[in-house]
Motif scaffolding. Structure first.
Motif, PDB file in Angstrom:
ATOM      1  N   GLN A 166       1.420  -2.145   2.680  1.00  0.00           N
ATOM      2  CA  GLN A 166       0.584  -3.752   2.026  1.00  0.00           C
ATOM      3  C   GLN A 166       0.826  -4.380   3.487  1.00  0.00           C
ATOM      4  O   GLN A 166       1.647  -4.372   4.265  1.00  0.00           O
ATOM      5  CB  GLN A 166       1.215  -4.229   0.939  1.00  0.00           C
ATOM      6  N   GLU A 167       0.038  -5.572   3.403  1.00  0.00           N
ATOM      7  CA  GLU A 167       0.216  -6.383   4.540  1.00  0.00           C
ATOM      8  C   GLU A 167       1.521  -6.874   4.864  1.00  0.00           C
ATOM      9  O   GLU A 167       2.109  -7.551   3.973  1.00  0.00           O
ATOM     10  CB  GLU A 167      -0.707  -7.684   4.088  1.00  0.00           C
TER      11      GLU A 167
ATOM     12  N   GLU B 292       8.878  -3.971   8.283  1.00  0.00           N
ATOM     13  CA  GLU B 292       8.551  -5.305   7.571  1.00  0.00           C
ATOM     14  C   GLU B 292       8.354  -6.603   8.463  1.00  0.00           C
ATOM     15  O   GLU B 292       9.122  -6.825   9.159  1.00  0.00           O
ATOM     16  CB  GLU B 292       9.860  -5.767   6.715  1.00  0.00           C
TER      17      GLU B 292
ATOM     18  N   HIS C 193      -3.033 -14.679  12.311  1.00  0.00           N
ATOM     19  CA  HIS C 193      -3.291 -13.763  11.298  1.00  0.00           C
ATOM     20  C   HIS C 193      -3.420 -12.316  11.928  1.00  0.00           C
ATOM     21  O   HIS C 193      -2.927 -11.477  11.435  1.00  0.00           O
ATOM     22  CB  HIS C 193      -4.053 -14.116  10.137  1.00  0.00           C
ATOM     23  N   ASP C 194      -4.665 -12.488  12.636  1.00  0.00           N
ATOM     24  CA  ASP C 194      -4.984 -11.109  13.198  1.00  0.00           C
ATOM     25  C   ASP C 194      -4.043 -10.455  14.036  1.00  0.00           C
ATOM     26  O   ASP C 194      -3.924  -9.322  14.070  1.00  0.00           O
ATOM     27  CB  ASP C 194      -6.351 -11.302  13.752  1.00  0.00           C
TER      28      ASP C 194
ATOM     29  N   PRO D 238      -2.700  -0.998  -1.331  1.00  0.00           N
ATOM     30  CA  PRO D 238      -3.859  -1.645  -2.083  1.00  0.00           C
ATOM     31  C   PRO D 238      -4.787  -2.272  -1.208  1.00  0.00           C
ATOM     32  O   PRO D 238      -4.637  -2.339  -0.166  1.00  0.00           O
ATOM     33  CB  PRO D 238      -2.921  -2.909  -2.706  1.00  0.00           C
ATOM     34  N   GLY D 239      -5.965  -2.419  -1.872  1.00  0.00           N
ATOM     35  CA  GLY D 239      -6.976  -3.133  -1.016  1.00  0.00           C
ATOM     36  C   GLY D 239      -7.525  -2.396   0.091  1.00  0.00           C
ATOM     37  O   GLY D 239      -7.496  -1.120   0.001  1.00  0.00           O
ATOM     38  N   PHE D 240      -7.590  -2.999   1.202  1.00  0.00           N
ATOM     39  CA  PHE D 240      -8.398  -2.225   2.377  1.00  0.00           C
ATOM     40  C   PHE D 240      -7.360  -1.975   3.365  1.00  0.00           C
ATOM     41  O   PHE D 240      -7.798  -1.556   4.506  1.00  0.00           O
ATOM     42  CB  PHE D 240      -9.586  -3.129   2.837  1.00  0.00           C
TER      43      PHE D 240
ATOM     44  N   ASP E 137      -7.488   1.653   4.904  1.00  0.00           N
ATOM     45  CA  ASP E 137      -8.749   1.683   5.820  1.00  0.00           C
ATOM     46  C   ASP E 137      -8.546   1.075   7.245  1.00  0.00           C
ATOM     47  O   ASP E 137      -8.680   1.704   8.212  1.00  0.00           O
ATOM     48  CB  ASP E 137     -10.009   1.105   5.122  1.00  0.00           C
ATOM     49  N   GLN E 138      -8.226  -0.163   6.996  1.00  0.00           N
ATOM     50  CA  GLN E 138      -7.833  -0.920   8.559  1.00  0.00           C
ATOM     51  C   GLN E 138      -7.078  -0.270   9.449  1.00  0.00           C
ATOM     52  O   GLN E 138      -7.212  -0.018  10.607  1.00  0.00           O
ATOM     53  CB  GLN E 138      -7.869  -2.126   8.055  1.00  0.00           C
TER      54      GLN E 138
ATOM     55  N   HIS F 178      -4.786   5.300  -2.814  1.00  0.00           N
ATOM     56  CA  HIS F 178      -4.718   3.892  -3.602  1.00  0.00           C
ATOM     57  C   HIS F 178      -3.362   3.770  -4.056  1.00  0.00           C
ATOM     58  O   HIS F 178      -2.821   4.808  -4.586  1.00  0.00           O
ATOM     59  CB  HIS F 178      -5.607   3.565  -4.552  1.00  0.00           C
TER      60      HIS F 178
ATOM     61  N   SER G 136      -0.503   0.412  -5.784  1.00  0.00           N
ATOM     62  CA  SER G 136      -0.575  -0.868  -6.109  1.00  0.00           C
ATOM     63  C   SER G 136      -0.013  -1.813  -5.385  1.00  0.00           C
ATOM     64  O   SER G 136      -0.017  -3.051  -5.335  1.00  0.00           O
ATOM     65  CB  SER G 136      -0.010  -1.270  -7.697  1.00  0.00           C
ATOM     66  N   SER G 137       1.038  -1.387  -4.508  1.00  0.00           N
ATOM     67  CA  SER G 137       1.804  -2.300  -3.703  1.00  0.00           C
ATOM     68  C   SER G 137       2.341  -1.315  -2.281  1.00  0.00           C
ATOM     69  O   SER G 137       2.084  -0.334  -2.271  1.00  0.00           O
ATOM     70  CB  SER G 137       2.849  -2.928  -4.326  1.00  0.00           C
TER      71      SER G 137
ATOM     72  N   HIS H 133       5.569  -1.107  -1.915  1.00  0.00           N
ATOM     73  CA  HIS H 133       7.088  -0.838  -2.088  1.00  0.00           C
ATOM     74  C   HIS H 133       7.053   0.538  -2.666  1.00  0.00           C
ATOM     75  O   HIS H 133       6.178   1.170  -2.772  1.00  0.00           O
ATOM     76  CB  HIS H 133       7.589  -1.761  -3.341  1.00  0.00           C
TER      77      HIS H 133
ATOM     78  N   GLU I 149       2.815   6.322  -7.954  1.00  0.00           N
ATOM     79  CA  GLU I 149       1.500   6.247  -8.297  1.00  0.00           C
ATOM     80  C   GLU I 149       0.776   7.393  -7.330  1.00  0.00           C
ATOM     81  O   GLU I 149      -0.200   7.827  -7.761  1.00  0.00           O
ATOM     82  CB  GLU I 149       0.958   4.924  -8.195  1.00  0.00           C
TER      83      GLU I 149
END
Lengths: 385, 669
Positions: free
Chosen positions: A143-144, A164, A178-179, A210-212, A215-216, A244, A246-247, A249, A255
């Motif tokens: 995740q980010e 991390e 951020h970028d 999760p999210g994108f 892909d990124q 996909h 959910s996190s 971790h 999942e």
């Protein structure tokens, strides 16, 4: 693992000779070994020699030792098994009773003798020597700002790298920090993949987030691979699979392994099977709580009623040094099998096994409802600490 | 560098804007050049407030002062001239400068009002700047000294710096001109001692019985050091009297139109430049997503714009008639709920946006939609007031039936979720067209049946909250980043207490202490900030690596508790799988998200009475209320619910859905 020689009887003494040929075999061996067993293997010993004149020299000698096991140590990161014990066989370099630590090596045979071989151990040998190779899977769960690079084999999940970093939020008028931080993060994950994943062995790399983010990240990965000409990644591009989760971790791996895309591609790995079994247990607990028991006392009660359909057990329990405790578990397994139940032994290295271990290590799905026993028994497996 | 310049430019603009908004700013009263004002505006501000609050004290001093000083010696004509001068000066300065100071100024400028004013103001300016540089060197020329020192003393009452305190001690002797050399020495000694700390200085004073004469003078010192704390609180309340600060989060199902609604709202309020808006329109059209133009106001990263989905909380501020609102635009997508939680954890009130169009509302409201989950989340995080924006009403032709249907359905659910009916308001809107946002809609179809408030009126009518200013300082970090200059910045909401620049604070869990160098509120530097405000702190004295999102900055004297195991009372949400011991969960607490496991299920409790229904349950199923024990992988900083309501709440998530909300009841280790 290759089985070279087996001369044993169930529930009595005997010995096996095996050759471990991959890292996972060390894990199996770790689960077979018990204090009090004798282990014979080739090892290196530092020997001091004193010449007639009294000058002392020391040199390293390769020799075969037989020790009586006192201490077992498994290093999950390096997949190394160290066994400490006292020498029990005459040897030209080592005195009887002298301590030695054998570090088992790949592709070198060892002989393990026990006073008693039980069914769980025999199963383990069978499982270890099963030639049907199941693909090794690498998984990158992210995740980010957080990524876990793991290696999933049939009986182990090894965390290879954890990345991390702190990623500043987007703020009014300024996204550059951020970028930038995100790019740096992707770069460290990429380095971790290159460093820790052996593409010769690994058949598939799961990238889950999760999210994108996935892909990124995969865009970034292959852009960089083209830019920096990293052949390793370009050649193995087809092995990457985006899923996909959910996190980011580690437990989200559960999942991932249940994802139909993954199961379709990997067939039925043991890891995925375990996750599914545990999920079924939870579902049963939701719908018919009287058909799902956990905790050794409860499960044993259910077993007395011949009610157990599927028994889930964590292999950690069988590593118990307490003989009485261990035999209690073995008895349970045997009796469930006798009664036509299915026994699944979870690896404590998998995320599902970790969870089961937290859930007292024993759980069962029953054939028919048995009245809740929890009122009669107050302390069922849950330690007060 | 260019960004730096940019920021400075911006600040200047905003200062000018502020003049328009407030109409009657402090600068006008003082008639100082804008540059000076910009430099000292905050000091002046506090000073003004303080003068207001501490009036009785000031008067006491003033009564005393004339006895030491001697303008009665003036001849009658001069006396009259003095009075007329004073009157004129008061017109300009108001009550902010004491009469004694003015008298001195007038005398030294020989009854020329203009000159006296110049003198006063310039002295003031110099003095403050000198004090700012912690110039402890004595300013020892009695006639002007009083004029010079007066603002200095006022200043020092507010800013808690030791150096300034000593200036105050010295300056008081300035009034007692007949001070002997011995007394001077003694005072110097006091001064050095005093530099050990505020309390220390007042202690040395009182511990020295030889000082019989300054006892009268001690009182102001003491009271001012004590008053320091009160000033902040009071001054804050005073300030809020005008415009209250409120943190607002916008929530709702993905694609309900949250960002567009709020983007358009900001545009209509004039917070978004026309030129920029035009640019967004052009660019979004080019990208083939013309309808996303308004959302781009809040979705700023390339990724968000490209995908047309808000991913992280967008933060901005705007003002209504009575309130200053910190707006947080939460993402609606299921995967970004962790981000939404960090945003909602900092909110006081919420706007729930629902899509009115056929099928869309239902999709968001049914199981798996985020409307329910978001509403439950914000309620569990302590939000009690909610405005429901029934969005995209234009797509159903502003049909009253549809509006009623949605508000009925939602009303039932929200009542179950624990919202009071009186705290929930429903407003029909159309985000893309901008109807019923900042002005009451003129659309026929709507006017026919709706004559309630528009969105901004509703926001304006939210009740303001009582902030725990008296409690020890707590700030939860939501962002850490590097900025220009020394140190680095952390952003977060002050949950309790207040902070001043120069304070030493403790960061938990790393358990490091650091110094607050500067505080920024809505991009403007301030000297202090109190509970409820969303601020950026510039800190030094600690490595940036040690500070993560989720750390808590707290008072050194009353640090927050840390642990890896704690007991909590939880309410189980609508879950598919039951909760057993050993379940790996994700603990969302304030801005932190930490993996953990459920260590034990202690008991099931009765929902309302809280009595134990069953000890050691096998599992927990939906809707149950239970006591559980949680174990986290790493240390987290927590507060008990009974001590800090705001800081005692947390969420548990598992496999992408929220399974429970809870409050911390006991910290184990």
């Amino acid at each position: 693992m290759k089985l070279l020689n087996k001369s044993l009887e169930r529930d009595s003494g005997g010995q096996v000779t095996m050759v471990p040929d991959e890292a996972e075999d060390m894990w199996h061996t770790y689960n077979l070994l018990q204090v009090g067993d004798s282990l014979q293997a080739s090892t290196i010993r530092k020997v001091q020699t004193e010449s007639a004149t009294g000058s002392v020299g020391s040199n390293r000698v390769r020799t075969t030792l037989t020790i009586s096991v006192e201490n077992i140590d498994f290093d999950t990161q390096a997949c190394l098994l160290r066994v400490k014990g006292t020498n029990i066989q005459e040897n030209e370099y080592v005195r009887m009773g002298a301590y030695h630590t054998i570090e088992l090596e790949l592709n070198r045979k060892f002989t393990l003798a026990k006073k008693q071989w039980d069914s769980v151990m025999l199963d383990r040998i069978e499982q270890a020597c099963d030639p049907a190779r199941i693909a090794d899977v690498a998984a990158v769960i992210m995740q980010e700002g957080l990524a876990h690079v793991c290696l999933v084999t049939s009986s182990m999940t090894v965390l290879r790298a954890k990345v991390e970093t702190n990623i500043p939020r987007k703020r009014k008028g300024s996204c550059s920090q951020h970028d930038k931080a995100l790019e740096k993060f992707y770069d460290s994950v990429m380095q971790a993949i290159i460093r820790h994943i052996n593409f010769d062995v690994v058949k598939c790399v799961l990238v889950a987030s999760p999210g994108f983010v996935r892909d990124q990240f995969s865009d970034y990965l292959f852009q960089q691979a083209v830019k920096l000409d990293i052949k390793l990644l370009l050649e193995n591009r087809s092995k990457f699979l985006l899923v996909h989760s959910s996190s980011g971790h580690k437990y989200a791996l559960k999942e991932v392994l249940l994802d139909p895309v993954v199961t379709g591609r990997l067939a039925d790995t043991k890891a995925a099977g375990e996750v599914k079994a545990l999920e079924e247990f939870y579902k049963m607990l939701q719908h018919e709580p009287d058909r799902a028991f956990y905790g050794i006392n409860h499960v044993e009660k259910a077993n007395e009623a011949l009610a157990i359909e599927t028994l889930l057990m964590c292999d950690e329990l069988f590593r118990s040094q307490d003989i009485a405790k261990r035999s209690r578990y073995v008895r349970l397994v045997d009796s469930v099998r006798e009664n036509g139940g299915i026994v699944r032994i979870f690896s404590s290295l998998h995320v599902s096994g970790e969870q089961l271990a937290q859930l007292s290590g024993v759980a069962s799905i029953l054939r028919f409802p048995v009245a809740d026993l929890s009122d009669q028994e107050e302390d069922s497996g849950s330690d007060s600490d | 560098m260019s960004r730096h310049r940019n920021v400075r430019g911006l600040k200047y603009d905003e200062d000018l804007e502020d003049d328009d908004v407030y109409g009657h700013s402090v600068d006008d009263d003082y008639c100082i050049s804008p540059a000076t004002a910009a430099q000292f505006i905050y000091k002046r501000d506090d000073y003004n407030v303080r003068a207001f609050i501490e009036e009785p004290l000031e008067e006491g001093e003033e009564e005393e002062e004339p006895s030491h000083n001697n303008h009665p010696t003036l001849p009658g004509v001069d006396q009259a001239r003095l009075h007329s001068c004073l009157d004129r000066m008061r017109e300009v300065l108001g009550e902010s400068v004491s009469e004694q100071v003015m008298v001195d100024a007038v005398l030294s400028s020989q009854f020329d009002t203009q000159q006296a004013l110049d003198l006063l103001l310039s002295q003031e300016g110099k003095q403050t700047s000198k004090i700012k540089n912690k110039d402890a060197a004595p300013l020892w020329n009695p006639p002007i000294g009083k004029v010079k020192d007066q603002p200095g003393r006022v200043d020092c009452d507010i800013v808690p710096k030791v150096a300034k305190m000593t200036v105050s001690g010295k300056q008081i002797t300035g009034f007692n001109i007949p001070s002997t050399a011995a007394e001077n020495d003694r005072l110097r000694k006091n001064e050095t001692l005093g530099s050990a700390g505020l309390e220390a200085s007042s202690k040395t004073n009182s511990a020295n019985p030889a000082l019989d004469e300054p006892t009268a003078l001690q009182t102001p010192i003491k009271s001012s050091s004590k008053a320091k704390q009160q000033i902040d609180v009071k001054a804050e309340l005073e300030k809020r009297g005008g415009k209250q600060l409120l943190n607002l989060v916008v929530i709702g199902h993905v694609d309900a139109g949250k960002s567009t609604l709020m983007g358009h709202f900001l545009y209509l309020l004039g917070n978004v430049n026309k030129r920029i808006m035009h640019k967004y329109e052009q660019e979004s059209k080019k990208a083939g997503k013309a309808s996303f133009a308004f959302a781009w106001v809040l979705d700023e990263t390339g990724e968000e714009r490209e995908r047309g989905v808000t991913m992280d909380v967008g933060m901005t501020k705007f003002e209504t008639n009575t309130k200053v609102i910190t707006l947080m635009d939460a993402p609606g997508h299921k995967d970004f709920i962790p981000n939404m939680i960090t945003g909602a954890a900092q909110a006081d009130v919420a706007i729930l946006v629902v899509d009115a169009s056929r099928g869309e509302f239902e999709a968001g409201f049914e199981a798996g939609g985020q409307t329910r989950e978001h509403a439950l989340l914000v309620r569990s995080l302590g939000v009690t007031q909610l405005a429901v924006a029934v969005n995209k009403m234009d797509q159903v032709n502003w049909h009253p039936e549809r509006f009623k249907e949605i508000s009925n359905k939602l009303g039932q659910f929200l009542k179950q979720a624990g919202f009071k009916e009186s705290d929930v308001a429903y407003i029909p809107t159309a985000g893309l067209n901008g109807e019923n946002l900042t002005t009451r809609s003129q659309v026929h179809e709507l006017k026919a049946w709706y004559n309630g408030a528009c969105l901004i009126e509703q926001i304006d009518s939210f009740k303001s909250l009582q902030r725990p200013v008296e409690k020890p300082f707590r700030l939860s970090v939501s962002d850490v980043f590097k900025d220009q200059g020394s140190g680095f910045c952390v952003t977060g909401k002050i949950k309790a207490g207040y902070v001043q620049s120069g304070d030493r604070v403790l960061v938990m869990p790393p358990n490091e202490s650091c110094t607050v160098k500067g505080i920024t509120l809505h991009d403007e530097p301030v000297d202090w900030a109190a509970a409820g405000e969303h601020v950026t702190l510039t800190v030094t004295g600690v490595d940036i690596i040690k500070i993560n999102v989720g750390c808590i900055f707290c008072d050194q004297k009353a640090p927050i508790k840390t642990c890896t195991r704690f007991r909590a009372r939880v309410l189980i949400f609508n879950i598919d799988l039951p909760i057993t011991q050993g379940l790996p969960v994700l603990l969302h607490y304030q801005t932190v998200s930490e993996p953990g496991t459920i260590r034990r299920l202690v008991s099931v409790l009765h929902k309302s009475t809280g009595e134990v229904l069953k000890k050691k349950p096998k599992c927990l199923t939906k809707g149950q209320n239970a006591l559980i024990e949680l174990q986290t992988h790493r240390t987290v900083a927590l507060e008990l619910y009974k001590d800090f309501k705001e800081l005692g709440r947390f969420m548990l998530r598992y496999a992408g859905s929220t399974i429970a909300a809870g409050v911390v009841t006991e910290i184990k280790e």
